[in-house]
Design an enzyme around this catalytic site. Structure first.
Site, PDB file in Angstrom:
ATOM      1  N   ILE A 143       3.950  -2.624  -1.998  1.00  0.00           N
ATOM      2  CA  ILE A 143       5.156  -3.099  -1.326  1.00  0.00           C
ATOM      3  C   ILE A 143       5.964  -1.897  -0.890  1.00  0.00           C
ATOM      4  O   ILE A 143       6.394  -1.084  -1.723  1.00  0.00           O
ATOM      5  CB  ILE A 143       5.997  -4.008  -2.258  1.00  0.00           C
ATOM      6  CG1 ILE A 143       5.150  -5.150  -2.841  1.00  0.00           C
ATOM      7  CG2 ILE A 143       7.235  -4.519  -1.515  1.00  0.00           C
ATOM      8  CD1 ILE A 143       4.564  -6.115  -1.826  1.00  0.00           C
ATOM      9  N   GLU A 144       6.171  -1.772   0.416  1.00  0.00           N
ATOM     10  CA  GLU A 144       6.970  -0.696   0.994  1.00  0.00           C
ATOM     11  C   GLU A 144       8.336  -1.266   1.347  1.00  0.00           C
ATOM     12  O   GLU A 144       8.442  -2.268   2.051  1.00  0.00           O
ATOM     13  CB  GLU A 144       6.261  -0.151   2.241  1.00  0.00           C
ATOM     14  CG  GLU A 144       6.967   0.997   2.905  1.00  0.00           C
ATOM     15  CD  GLU A 144       6.195   1.506   4.130  1.00  0.00           C
ATOM     16  OE1 GLU A 144       6.729   2.417   4.800  1.00  0.00           O
ATOM     17  OE2 GLU A 144       5.087   1.007   4.413  1.00  0.00           O
ATOM     18  N   LEU A 145       9.388  -0.633   0.853  1.00  0.00           N
ATOM     19  CA  LEU A 145      10.767  -1.052   1.119  1.00  0.00           C
ATOM     20  C   LEU A 145      11.419   0.049   1.946  1.00  0.00           C
ATOM     21  O   LEU A 145      11.418   1.214   1.547  1.00  0.00           O
ATOM     22  CB  LEU A 145      11.520  -1.263  -0.195  1.00  0.00           C
ATOM     23  CG  LEU A 145      10.828  -2.247  -1.153  1.00  0.00           C
ATOM     24  CD1 LEU A 145      11.477  -2.211  -2.518  1.00  0.00           C
ATOM     25  CD2 LEU A 145      10.841  -3.645  -0.570  1.00  0.00           C
TER      26      LEU A 145
END
Length: 130
Positions: free
Chosen positions: A124-126
């Site tokens: 998961i890239e934020l």
């Protein structure tokens, strides 16, 4: 021809841990609904104008991906708050950052990102616009 993404489907091993991550850690809203043929109870995580439908491994709804497996997704989300606030929130939630902040190339511009893994080990890239 294509305008935008409406939803995607995430397959999980552990529904409770998955719900905790996407609601408590990422701040999405859990939605319960009835859908499919025949109609059955379903769950989804809502954010902005999109949602992530939830399938539990071995109890997927038809039709489904050819090989639905937990941990196969690599998703990037643009945050509604500054990335420094995202980082503070992740620390407060005791959720480890595995990389970042780093500069990346997003769909429309450069982005600044941190990476975490959800309970199923999806990446998961934020991000925020750089």
């Amino acid at each position: 021809m294509i305008d935008h993404l409406d939803h995607l489907v995430l397959t999980t091993f552990n529904e409770a841990a998955c719900v905790d991550f996407y609601t408590r850690v990422l701040g999405m809203t859990l939605e319960s609904f009835v859908g499919g043929t025949p109609p059955v109870g379903r769950k989804a995580f809502k954010f902005g104008h999109q949602k992530i439908n939830l399938h539990v491994r071995g109890k997927e709804f038809e039709p489904k991906a050819h090989t639905p497996v937990p941990g196969a997704l690599d998703l990037c989300f643009i945050a509604s708050i500054a990335l420094d606030q995202v980082i503070e929130h992740l620390h407060a939630a005791n959720w480890p950052i595995i990389e970042g902040p780093v500069l990346r190339t997003g769909a429309t511009r450069k982005i600044r990102s941190v990476y975490v893994r959800d309970p199923d080990l999806n990446l998961i890239e934020l991000s925020e616009p750089a």
